[in-house]
Design an enzyme around this catalytic site. Sequence first.
Site, PDB file in Angstrom:
ATOM      1  N   THR A  74       7.208   3.730  -3.985  1.00  0.00           N
ATOM      2  CA  THR A  74       6.187   2.674  -4.193  1.00  0.00           C
ATOM      3  C   THR A  74       5.310   2.631  -2.937  1.00  0.00           C
ATOM      4  O   THR A  74       4.342   3.372  -2.847  1.00  0.00           O
ATOM      5  CB  THR A  74       6.829   1.306  -4.491  1.00  0.00           C
ATOM      6  OG1 THR A  74       7.777   0.990  -3.472  1.00  0.00           O
ATOM      7  CG2 THR A  74       7.505   1.312  -5.840  1.00  0.00           C
ATOM      8  N   THR A 112      14.910  -3.315  -1.081  1.00  0.00           N
ATOM      9  CA  THR A 112      14.178  -2.879  -2.280  1.00  0.00           C
ATOM     10  C   THR A 112      14.380  -1.411  -2.304  1.00  0.00           C
ATOM     11  O   THR A 112      13.508  -0.626  -1.990  1.00  0.00           O
ATOM     12  CB  THR A 112      12.670  -3.101  -2.234  1.00  0.00           C
ATOM     13  OG1 THR A 112      12.443  -4.459  -2.021  1.00  0.00           O
ATOM     14  CG2 THR A 112      12.004  -2.710  -3.532  1.00  0.00           C
ATOM     15  N   ASN A 134       1.220  -5.892   2.808  1.00  0.00           N
ATOM     16  CA  ASN A 134       1.855  -6.890   1.967  1.00  0.00           C
ATOM     17  C   ASN A 134       0.973  -8.053   1.560  1.00  0.00           C
ATOM     18  O   ASN A 134       1.333  -8.847   0.699  1.00  0.00           O
ATOM     19  CB  ASN A 134       3.126  -7.409   2.637  1.00  0.00           C
ATOM     20  CG  ASN A 134       4.230  -6.384   2.524  1.00  0.00           C
ATOM     21  OD1 ASN A 134       4.649  -6.068   1.426  1.00  0.00           O
ATOM     22  ND2 ASN A 134       4.647  -5.817   3.648  1.00  0.00           N
ATOM     23  N   THR A 188      -2.916  -7.898  -5.842  1.00  0.00           N
ATOM     24  CA  THR A 188      -4.309  -8.222  -6.214  1.00  0.00           C
ATOM     25  C   THR A 188      -5.258  -7.114  -5.790  1.00  0.00           C
ATOM     26  O   THR A 188      -4.924  -6.273  -4.984  1.00  0.00           O
ATOM     27  CB  THR A 188      -4.761  -9.544  -5.551  1.00  0.00           C
ATOM     28  OG1 THR A 188      -4.440  -9.500  -4.168  1.00  0.00           O
ATOM     29  CG2 THR A 188      -4.107 -10.705  -6.208  1.00  0.00           C
TER      30      THR A 188
END
Lengths: 387, 387
Positions: free
Chosen positions: A148, A181, A382, A387
């Site tokens: 990611t 994560t 971050n 958005t």
Amino acid sequence: MKGLDYPKGFRVGVASAGIKKPGRNDVAVIVSETLSDVAGVFTTNLFAAAPVKYCREILQKNMQVRAIVVNSGNANAGTGEAGYKDTVEMAEITAHELNCRSGEVLAASTGVIGRRLPMDKIRAGIKSAIESCRDISHGDSAASAIMTTDTVEKIAEREIDGIRIGGIAKGAGMIHPNMATMLCFLTTDADLPRNLIQPMLKRVADRTFNCISVDNDTSTNDSLILMANGTAGKVDEKRFESTLEDICDELAKKIVADGEGATKFVTIEVKDAKNEIEAYKAADAVATSMLVKTALFGNDPNWGRILAAVGRSGAEIDVEKVKISVCGFTIFEKGGPLELDLAKVSERMKTGKIDIEIKFGLGAAQKRVFTTDLSREYVSINADYTT
Amino acid sequence: MKGLDYPKGFRVGVASAGIKKPGRNDVAVIVSETLSDVAGVFTTNLFAAAPVKYCREILQKNMQVRAIVVNSGNANAGTGEAGYKDTVEMAEITAHELNCRSGEVLAASTGVIGRRLPMDKIRAGIKSAIESCRDISHGDSAASAIMTTDTVEKIAEREIDGIRIGGIAKGAGMIHPNMATMLCFLTTDADLPRNLIQPMLKRVADRTFNCISVDNDTSTNDSLILMANGTAGKVDEKRFESTLEDICDELAKKIVADGEGATKFVTIEVKDAKNEIEAYKAADAVATSMLVKTALFGNDPNWGRILAAVGRSGAEIDVEKVKISVCGFTIFEKGGPLELDLAKVSERMKTGKIDIEIKFGLGAAQKRVFTTDLSREYVSINADYTT
């Protein structure tokens, strides 16, 4: 390096399903040609993602699987009942293509939390990924398919007594024990006693992945899965565990080195503590202090912040006995600072490798934690994630 | 606004001793014309600074003092025995100038940790500060004299039934319960029962200063001191405590609003929890999550990070009953997300005032925490603090 298909009897397929940016691989299937023993360690977060809940259920019933199906770009967490059904469908499609039972397929997802999976893309992606590995395996591409915000692929391989272990991992943000994560998949062709690999994997996780922290956030999706298909025969268990720890240690360090916005690789070692728990409290407080981490980013040997973090950590200390060193320079001892040219310490910090040693002078226990600094880049990455 | 000399019988002197940049006030003395009752609440950090240790010792023997002497620019923490002697000397010089006993003077310091006080400058500064208030009091300058990375002065005043309370505070970084890199001084001319003000001040601190967090770091120097000299007579205790809470709440919010690099004022409210402890666990995890804070900075309604923080907080929850709202928009309910135009939420976040409400649906307890976002500016401020 190939990673997951380095051990015998494993194939890896990847596909670009369009969940992430077009052209980037975002679906992977890890397939064992025969039924494989399996062990898994998962997040402790109560909002566990749908695939984590699913894997837990499968592993309670089954200790053997054929495949793991993974997507990146969407975590399928916080998505309720509907999200859970999506995970089940991912496993069913995979099982259908592989001609196995859906209970023989595990699933994992990583990416943004709280959005439904784009199932049209996922369905096509899984089929395409499985198709891709019918003739040729793509172990070298799986590491990028699960990325990611990672900037580099994290692959590792080991061989011991004719037995092979392959592993890939992803993780850069929301990294903290237990666990991160983080997704990590390991394959081995070793033939190991079935009831042994689960506790072994947990022990290894505690000594490796559970000793790293990027930003103090334990995610909803952390999954560490080991498949052992036995193709290459028996192995000495102790030697295997030690090699497993070694490969996990390498992957864990690769996660820290690729920490979001990281410019430093930081090792925090607490020594001479009464017990490991006290040592960990202090190491963790230092590793997660935003003030310490920003100072490390600025190559600022502002050791007072290390002191303050230790002092508030809850660890049992005797202020007069604490000794703090940064990059090999002893900075604080016997309750007060030492005369020292801090500019020299700052120069050493600029190498990007920072060792912080904290001695309690109270016992023989120790604990080591790996972490990163906190940079402007971390904030930028971050601040604008969804958005 | 004058702050500390707003109540009757208090004088404030300030001086520029050259500890901070030339020309900036960095020493203050707060003097009661008569012996004043006093209460204090201090940091829980085991590496408590020399002035904190000193004040604790004084307050165990004395419940009445004449003055508080304060310097900024140097915390006198981590400085051992030598640092403690420096604090004692600060009190002695002040006492000598005021013709009182040194045990009737409290001391506080704030600034960089781990460096000896420049005592030549301090000695001259204290004398000059006391001299400055012989004819005219400088209540309006004291708030700036205790500033470090603060960008605005934090002053507040209240009047109730002819009784006055004045207060000043400093704090912008290393702000976390219990308590913060925070100094707060309060004066009142109320005549209160002596054994009442200490527990009252602790209660008020728990409801105000201990509910704010900028960066999760509890400092070595946090001190909250109330002087009550009785000049204006008796007051209803309940009404006084409520007003004291009100003034502390104002000062605490001013600290958050001036949080290092802050662009947002964030209120996190956990409701319907089984008890306050469970509510606080979740509120604290959200308030200290670097991932939540960076998202708030970016006006990114990435509520999955709020969910993840609640899930790892250790708070007792029922995932299906949790309800999360951001800026008045309900975002998550019954285990899954609601259909919502996230762009609208983002627009609302840009106002700089962000309310996050988390309902547990389990009980009647609630807890509110105030915090800031995490900006690139925070990193810049803290990367280069001492070098």
